[in-house]
Every structure is written in C-alpha cells, then in structure tokens.
Design a protein around this motif. Structure first.
Motif: not given
Length: 696
Positions: A38-40, A74, A117, A121
């Motif tokens: 997720d974004d975190t 999506w 992703q 990251a």
C-alpha cells in the motif's frame, strides 16, 4: 544432494508484520517481512531497515486488500465475478469485502505489479502467502470460465459425482500452481531489471492442514519451479489442534499433529538448495482463549519444530504486534483481556533467541524405531468436501501416522511426488501407504517405490484403494479399468493383482498387505495397536539388517547443547526422568533444574549445561538478542536488545561468582548458582540495546 538445509541466507529468523515497527515488538530477528502493498510500504520497510533488519514483502495469493483490482480501479473492469463461490454463488470471503479469488490472467498481472512495487521500494525478498482454493468453492462465473478454458466443455454440476469433483480439484490445483510459477518468474524478471537479487518464496500451510481443512493447494509443484527459492511452512497451535480420531476417540493431539505437519514440509526442499523456515506462533487467530491455552500450544509446536534437525530456520512469530500489544481472552462486547505476562514474554524471547542459535549437529536421539515414513500426496485434498467422501478427521493419513508418533516412533511424512523424483529420504527403511484417501501422482512414484522395496526395504500397504475416487480412470488402471491404483503397483512389484494379506518377499525387501484401511482403523479402539503390530512384523521380516522395532513413551533429541523432548501416553506419572544441570527455556525465569520429570502430554526445551562449551564466560540463554559478546578469562561484556517493557533475563555461564554486574554502567541484579556455575542477571530490555558487563 544433501538433505540438510542449514545453509541459510542472511535471514535465518523472521517475523512478519503489517504495522510499522513498534518499540514493544522490536524483536531484533534477522528479517522483518512487511505485510501488504500500500502507500505506506516504502516507509514501513525503511523504518525496519533503519533498525538493522533485512526487509521483505509478503502478500496474499488467494486474498488480500485488493479492492482496487476487485472494483475496477486498476484496469477499469469490475472483477467481483472472480471470487471463489460456494453453492448458490455465495462468495467465500476472508473478511468483509475480501473474497478468496479464482486466479485469472489479469489477477496475475495485478499481483505481479504489486510485487514489482515492493521490489522498487527496497524489498530484499518476496513471500507469496497461502495459495488456497476452498474445495467446495467451485461455483460462480470465474470457476465456470476456468473449467471451459481447461476442459473445453461447459462446467457441469461440480458435485455431480466423484469424477466431476476430481476434475474440479485438479483445476483448482492447477490454477494456483500456474499463478505461483508466473509470479515467481515475475519477481525474478523485475529484480533482474533493477539489478538486484530478490528471491521469491511461498508461505503455505502444510498439505496435511489444507487437506484436513478442505482446501486444495499445490505443494509438490513448488519443487519444479526454479524461481521458487523455498517456503515458510505455516504450522502453529491452531492448525495442530484440528480434531483427529485415535483409537476410536475424536480429540486433539497438538504435538503429534504439528510434528507430522512440519515433517511434510521437508520434501519441498529435499535435495535442493532451497530453504524452509518453520513458523511458530505464541497466540492464535482465535482471540477468545487465554494466555495459558496459547502457551501450551506454543510449547507443543516449538518442540515439534525443533525435533526436525534438518531445519534451522524459523519464523519466530507472525504478527508480533498482536503478541506484545494484544489482550486475551477477547470476547465480543466483553471486557478487555490481559496483556502478555512478563514471564511469558521472557520465555518467547529466550526461545526465539535459542532458535537463532539452533545447531544442526551433533545429534543424539532417544526414541522408538527410526527410519519409518508414512506416504502422502497433494491429492489428499482432491476429494475433500466432495460427494461420496466421509473422512472428516483425515484418518486416511492420520490413521497410520498417529499410532507411530504417539508410540515414540518419529515417523516422517514422506511425499510420493518427491519419492518419484529423489527416491526415499535417507535412512528410511519402512514406508506405510494407503490409497483410501489419495491417488498416486505419476508412474515414476510407483517405479521408484518398487526399486526401493527390491533394494531391501519394507512397504506396508493398508486398505483396498477401491473407493469411488480411487477407481476413476487414470494412468494407474489403464490395464484394469474400474480398479484402484494398487494393481499397478502390485504388478510392478511382481505380485498378483490381489495378493493375499500378509508378508510377500520382493527382491531383498518385503511387502506387507493389510486389507483394513486407515479410516476404519482409526475408528477401532485397537486400530493403533494393529498398525504398530504390522510395522513390527514387517521389520522383523526384513531380517537383522533392519532396525529393530521398539516403542518409546517419549521422543528426545539432543542438538548440540539443546535438548528437546515430548512425552506420550496416558496418566500423570512421569515417563522421562532426567538428572543433570539444565536451563529451562520454557520458563521465562530461565531456572536451572537438576532434575526433570516429564509426564504424558508435556514437552521440554532445555540447555544441558554439561554439554556447553565452558572455555570462557558466555551467555547461555537470554530473553534478548545478544550481540557483540566479548569475554576475557573472567569478565563478560555484551549488548542485549529486546522489545520495550519486557524483562531482560540472562543465564550466564561464568568461571566464578560475579563480583558485580552492570547494565549501562548501573549495578544490576545478579544471582549466583554455584552448583551450575551460572549466574542469573535481571534487567529491562530496550530495543536500542543495553550494555552488560559482568566481572568475576
């Protein structure tokens, strides 16, 4: 290739966590696996990494917080029709708005994008979790499309008969096998694109638990995927408490269940450079129980895991935040429960620290007959929940395996798929087999089994293998339409299609035929005795070169200075008595015990101080991760780090009574035990670590 899988990457001990790191659950293991993309995610992984952890990513294969995909954000297309559905088209859900998914090409692309992703990251490893297809979930549009694509016909009533059910199970199995292979390849491709090595692993329950729980899941195919670097085997007290039937009584056997579950994971990496980690959990997914309940299950599964010396890698706990921040028991609309006690917290940390140090050798066993295995296959799950299927406790396997383990015989769960590829595991001299709950994976398994028997080993065959699933058309009955798998095996062994019960000589080995099957035997009060008696007869028939048959009321293994044992039987009288000097790791106070009495149903994990290298002062056990240990001839210096608000308890092996103990320069409690030559130091843990100095 060697069976030992102890050459681990730089992350031998693991935790997985969906929350950002917290001081109360900063365990200082080797790798923290961040859960969910997720974004975190980038911030969560960066925070763990800043504290010295290697970082990985775990995401679900069958379910997850995948609403952007499901509702069409999506790719602009609604995918709600890809849910696994029960009869009537009701979605099978993991939680609100979180359905289990039927794998599709677009779903695979979506998950590949997520793991890409995570690699971008900073993830150093990817863990794909729980490839689960509920056996009864074969309704709805997605399953119908998959059936049409695979078999070229419209999907019939999934429960029409055993043949249709078996075809549906094979479809479920293949869909998740293909998804795993595709995602493992995607991880390798993306990692290569960014110039980093990022291994891909699968985190999965055992094939036994999935079959028991009526879930179809691929295990054996993982061996054939070069991009799959290994597995986390998710076994814990909840899976081990699934009810079984033994001597006619339905109940729980958590240690024996966990022992057999862990053993079933060994073949996933046998003969390869893949790695397996065994998971243990100090609590359960069910929050309604209290800490004493969780502790007994935890100790049973820890002992079961450590009694497999082929493995030295562990996920020491999933979700440490729920262990150190959770309150139990927790009831809906009820008062909050209790936080973990300091003593149990110290036990968990001491055990986790011992797992990071668990040696593969030297090994010494005290137990019943070794060299015995019970065969299983992924097809154990293919008939679950289906028509004409009545084996709720999975006695097709446990009816043979439990009588052995509960008599102190360390039976190894042995996969037919790996048998076909690699032969029997080293040291196995007797194998028990029944086709009353599964079918053989391929002809190679029968060929290897035949070679193994002829080489001087014993095969014990139970049951008739003639149920509606076994007699379906397959490679095994091409010459005997309508018959089960056993005639093919018997012919290869040089026996009649229907050999008489009893012992048959085959080359230098023997085959024992027992017409009573394991499901029926599990219902009988004397069924376990019959299984054990047949094993005794088979080993005696092999002659003096075979291991002699004997039972034991306990399993005991020494791994270096560590001693692990579990006791069986009924009654309260001890079945194992030990004398010496032992540090008890199942007690957070780390006491030294000079005598241990182990009664049926109990387990121990201790350090034998008489087998400890006493060449200098050292930390024998601690409820913290010990780093930078230095010792002179009499003094000891080290750094200990552990979660905030937990006790630091350390058992120190010293040459003489300590004159003073200091924690960060402040005098600390140090109690000397002259008989054991150890001192007990007490303090408080801090995640950043404390410096300990002990002068003698």
């Amino acid at each position: 290739m060697p069976e030992n899988t102890n050459s681990y990457p730089p992350y031998r001990t693991l935790v997985q966590e969906q929350h950002p790191v917290g001081a109360r659950f900063d365990l200082k293991v080797d790798m923290a696996i961040a859960y969910g993309v997720d974004d975190t995610l980038a911030a969560r992984m960066a925070e763990w990494k800043s504290l010295g952890y290697r970082v990985g990513l775990m995401t679900g294969l069958a379910w997850g917080q995948y609403q952007p995909y499901i509702v069409g954000e999506w790719d602009g297309r609604d995918h709600e029709d890809e849910a696994q559905c029960m009869v009537g088209g009701v979605p099978r859900v993991h939680g609100p708005h979180v359905p289990y998914m039927v794998p599709s090409d677009s779903y695979a692309r979506y998950l590949a994008e997520l793991v890409g992703q995570a690699i971008d990251a900073g993830a150093e490893a990817i863990f794909l979790e729980e490839p689960e297809f509920w056996a009864a979930a074969r309704y709805g549009p997605a399953f119908e499309r998959a059936w049409q694509a695979r078999y070229g016909t419209p999907c019939p009533d999934p429960a029409a008969d055993a043949r249709v059910w078996s075809l549906g199970s094979a479809l479920q199995y293949g869909l998740y096998s293909d998804l795993i292979a595709e995602l493992c390849r995607a991880v390798c491709v993306h990692a290569d694109r960014v110039g980093r090595l990022v291994p891909c692993y699968v985190a999965t329950h055992s094939v036994l638990n999935y079959a028991h729980n009526r879930i179809v899941s691929p295990h054996a195919p993982l061996r054939a995927m070069p991009e799959c670097a290994g597995v986390i085997l998710q076994v814990w007290s909840h899976t081990a408490r699934f009810p079984v039937r033994y001597q006619g009584v339905r109940g729980e056997e958590p240690f024996a269940m966990a022992y057999l579950e862990y053993g079933s994971g060994l073949d996933l990496v046998r003969g390869s450079d893949r790695h397996v980690w065994f998971l243990v959990d100090p609590v359960e997914d069910r929050p309604s129980h209290g800490w004493d309940f969780y502790r007994t299950g935890y100790e049973a599964t820890v002992a079961a895991a450590l009694l497999h010396p082929e493995v030295s890698g562990y996920e020491v706990m999933p979700w440490p935040s729920r262990v150190f921040n959770g309150r139990y028991p927790r009831q809906k609309d009820g008062p909050p429960g209790d936080l973990i006690s300091p003593r149990y917290a110290a036990e968990l940390l001491a055990v986790s620290n011992a797992m990071s140090d668990m040696p593969a050798s030297p090994l010494e066993w005290e137990c019943g007959t070794r060299g015995v295995g019970v065969l299983l296959a992924d097809s154990l799950g293919f008939r679950r929940a289906g028509p004409e299927q009545d084996d709720p406790e999975l006695s097709a396997f446990f009816g043979l395996a439990l009588p052995l383990v509960l008599a102190g015989i360390p039976a190894r769960s042995t996969g037919l798929e790996a048998l076909g590829e690699l032969g029997a595991p080293e040291g196995i001299r007797a194998l028990l087999l029944s086709y009353d709950g599964m079918t053989p994976p391929d002809v190679v398994a029968h060929e290897r089994l035949t070679e193994w028997v002829r080489a001087g080993n014993a095969l014990l065959y139970f049951g008739r293998g003639d149920d509606p699933y076994a007699v379906l058309p397959g490679w095994w009955n091409e010459q005997a339409s309508g018959r089960g798998p056993w005639p093919d095996l018997y012919r290869r062994l040089g026996l009649d299609d229907s050999p008489t019960p009893g012992i048959h000589q085959v080359g230098a080995g023997i085959v024992l035929i027992e017409p009573e099957g394991p499901i029926a035997l599990a219902q009988r009060p004397d069924g376990a005795d019959l299984v054990r008696e047949r094993l005794r007869v088979a080993l005696e028939a092999l002659g003096p070169a075979a291991p002699p048959y004997h039972e034991s009321p306990y399993l005991l293994l020494r791994r270096g200075q560590y001693l692990i044992a579990a006791a069986f039987g009924t009654g309260a009288e001890p079945v194992l008595h030990l004398t010496g000097r032992f540090v008890d790791l199942f007690d957070g106070d780390l006491p030294v015990r000079t005598a241990i009495d182990l009664s049926p149903g109990g387990q121990i994990l201790v350090i034998d101080l008489d087998r400890l290298d006493r060449s200098g002062p050292q930390v024998a056990a601690a409820s913290a991760r010990v780093r930078q240990e230095k010792s002179g001839s009499t003094d000891l210096h080290f750094t200990a780090a552990g979660p905030a608000d937990t006790p630091l308890v350390a058992r120190l092996a010293l040459p003489a009574a300590p004159r003073i103990g200091l924690i960060d320069g402040v005098p600390a409690s140090v109690t000397w035990d002259g008989d054991s030559g150890t001192a007990l130091l007490r303090g408080s843990n801090r995640p950043e670590g404390v410096k300990v100095e002990v002068r003698c």
